[in-house]
Design an enzyme around this catalytic site. Structure first.
Site, PDB file in Angstrom:
ATOM      1  N   LYS A  25       0.841  -1.198   0.000  1.00 31.82           N
ATOM      2  CA  LYS A  25       0.000   0.000   0.000  1.00 31.82           C
ATOM      3  C   LYS A  25       0.872   1.242   0.000  1.00 31.82           C
ATOM      4  O   LYS A  25       0.610   2.211  -0.734  1.00 31.82           O
ATOM      5  CB  LYS A  25      -0.912   0.014   1.223  1.00 31.82           C
ATOM      6  CG  LYS A  25      -1.752   1.294   1.360  1.00 31.82           C
ATOM      7  CD  LYS A  25      -2.377   1.436   2.725  1.00 31.82           C
ATOM      8  CE  LYS A  25      -1.333   1.750   3.782  1.00 31.82           C
ATOM      9  NZ  LYS A  25      -1.921   2.032   5.109  1.00 31.82           N
ATOM     10  N   SER A 178       3.325  11.761  13.200  1.00 33.85           N
ATOM     11  CA  SER A 178       3.201  11.006  11.957  1.00 33.85           C
ATOM     12  C   SER A 178       4.324  11.359  10.987  1.00 33.85           C
ATOM     13  O   SER A 178       4.518  12.538  10.653  1.00 33.85           O
ATOM     14  CB  SER A 178       1.860  11.280  11.277  1.00 33.85           C
ATOM     15  OG  SER A 178       1.774  10.595  10.042  1.00 33.85           O
ATOM     16  N   GLU A 326       3.454  -0.311  12.705  1.00 36.17           N
ATOM     17  CA  GLU A 326       2.372  -1.040  12.051  1.00 36.17           C
ATOM     18  C   GLU A 326       2.435  -2.547  12.318  1.00 36.17           C
ATOM     19  O   GLU A 326       1.438  -3.254  12.169  1.00 36.17           O
ATOM     20  CB  GLU A 326       2.406  -0.785  10.548  1.00 36.17           C
ATOM     21  CG  GLU A 326       3.659  -1.297   9.867  1.00 36.17           C
ATOM     22  CD  GLU A 326       3.940  -0.604   8.537  1.00 36.17           C
ATOM     23  OE1 GLU A 326       4.308  -1.310   7.589  1.00 36.17           O
ATOM     24  OE2 GLU A 326       3.796   0.621   8.463  1.00 36.17           O
TER      25      GLU A 326
END
Length: 444
Positions: A25, A178, A326
């Site tokens: 992704k 982030s 993740e």
């Protein structure tokens, strides 16, 4: 609303399977953005077809980018299977409306591109996107001269008033929540009049390998980028203005999505081979090799890809997962089945992902009889005998795959809304079933 529950299959024997993981992704969505900004058409081959990548493609189409989806196309020199031909527009268009869903790459990467449109671009998405941090992108674009209406919320819904160009220049931001804030500005920065120089003035940036992936892909597209890992100034990234090349890019398998499949080998004492595992990659998921080996398995490259073998013994781990957050949900599930405690740290930023992953993991594993404490920046996991029950996923694909791993060893685990795995792993339930009961080999 009635819950949709999926009975997680129990492993009755050691797994022995070869798995094809869909494309990354992270690579797919970066490739789409870079191709949309290029000076000439390009190809993205073996892309991930999932909700997140479809949202990205649809968002770019709304801005006037042509994306032709083809199958079994081998023109252009490399790769078979599915391929997307990206045809840049001479001028990104507005007005337009973009649905970001709950996709971090879409909500962070497209507003910096939308400032180059010739009119307003309105962004909205799932309710959870209203809660996820977007200030790093919004504040930075404003500092660079963009006009953005967000009603003072610092997030979605918002409208970017594109003027066809942006001066760019130097901007300071807090990227501690982030890494996508940095990647978002870098990806479009080469098209800004002065390029962009990004200075992180906050705490340590999580998931740095994802920024390295962005830098690597920009360079392959012809951009000049200065980054800290190349001996540059700490916490400073620069991209020089210039044209981007249209590329013919084959997307690597999403290595992070190998986590539950290799976990199955670890938990059952079996063997799983993931096809086409790259020997050199910027994907953070490559760290699975080292992490899972420390937890009791071993791996080796074979002709088909990477083979991972478990021994049947699963050990606890002390690990700083700051760069590979993740992977945390599945690692936590494996740790809950280990023979000793685990401490996972450096992952406070996971509270701001699809859900508060730390609180959710603690709550759901404990509901099955576990003993997990979420700390300020991680998880303390003390293995206990587990029992069946409903595992809630909070619309988070990685929680769903973590629950499937627990179900290998614990009877009666029912996963709420396993369909959320379609975010990055389309057809996960069937892939999982085939892992435990591989279909017979084709005969000739």
């Amino acid at each position: 609303m009635t819950e949709t529950l999926w009975p997680a299959p129990v492993a009755t024997a050691a797994v022995d399977a070869t798995v094809t993981i869909p494309g990354s992704k992270s690579v797919t969505n970066r490739a789409l953005v870079l191709a949309a900004l290029a000076a000439e058409p390009g190809w993205v081959r073996r892309p991930l077809r999932s909700r997140d990548s479809q949202l990205m493609a649809d968002g770019l189409r709304a801005l006037g980018v042509g994306i032709e989806e083809q199958v079994n196309n081998t023109s252009g020199g490399s790769g078979g299977g599915e391929a997307w031909r990206i045809i840049p527009t001479g001028q990104l268009r507005g007005p337009a409306r973009v649905d970001v869903g709950n996709a971090g790459t879409v909500m962070r990467f497209l507003p910096p591109l939308a400032v180059l449109a010739d009119g307003p671009v309105h962004f909205d998405g799932d309710p959870r996107c209203y809660e996820r941090p977007q200030h790093g992108v919004i504040d930075s674009l404003r500092a660079l001269g963009a006009r953005i209406d967000d009603g003072g919320r610092g997030g979605f819904p918002l409208t970017v008033h594109g003027s066809g160009a942006l001066d760019g220049g130097t901007v300071e931001l807090d990227a501690s929540s982030s890494s996508q804030f940095v990647s978002a500005l870098l990806l479009s920065g080469a098209r800004y009049n002065q390029g962009v120089e990004i200075r992180n003035v906050g705490g340590p940036v999580p998931s740095l390998p994802h920024i390295r992936m962005t830098v690597d892909m920009l360079r392959q597209a012809g951009a000049q980028v200065d980054a800290p890992e190349d001996g540059g100034e700490k916490d400073v990234w620069r991209v020089t203005p210039g044209a981007l090349l249209g590329r013919d890019l084959v997307v690597e398998p999403d290595l992070s999505n190998a986590a539950p499949f290799f976990a199955a080998a670890l938990v059952t004492g079996g063997r799983v081979t993931v096809r086409d595992w790259p020997r050199h990659t910027t994907q953070p998921g490559d760290q699975l090799r080292e992490i899972y080996s420390r937890m009791g398995g071993s791996c080796r490259f074979v002709d088909e890809g990477l083979e991972f073998t478990g021994t049947g013994a699963v050990h606890g781990i002390e690990a700083d997962l700051h760069d590979v957050g993740e992977l945390t949900p599945v690692i936590a599930a494996v740790a809950a089945l280990a023979d000793s405690p685990s401490h996972l740290s450096g992952i406070a930023h996971l509270r701001l992902h699809e859900t508060d992953r730390l609180a959710a993991l603690a709550k759901e594993i404990n509901a099955l009889g576990g003993d997990v404490t979420d700390t300020e920046d991680g998880l303390l996991i003390r293995p206990r005998p587990l029992h069946g029950g409903v595992f809630h996923t909070y619309e988070d694909h990685r929680l769903a795959t973590a629950a499937a791993v627990l179900g290998l060893a614990v009877r009666g685990v029912q996963v709420e809304n396993v369909a959320t795995t379609a975010k990055t792993l389309p057809d996960f339930p069937q892939m999982w079933a085939d892992l435990l009961d591989p279909p017979p080999a084709a005969t000739t």
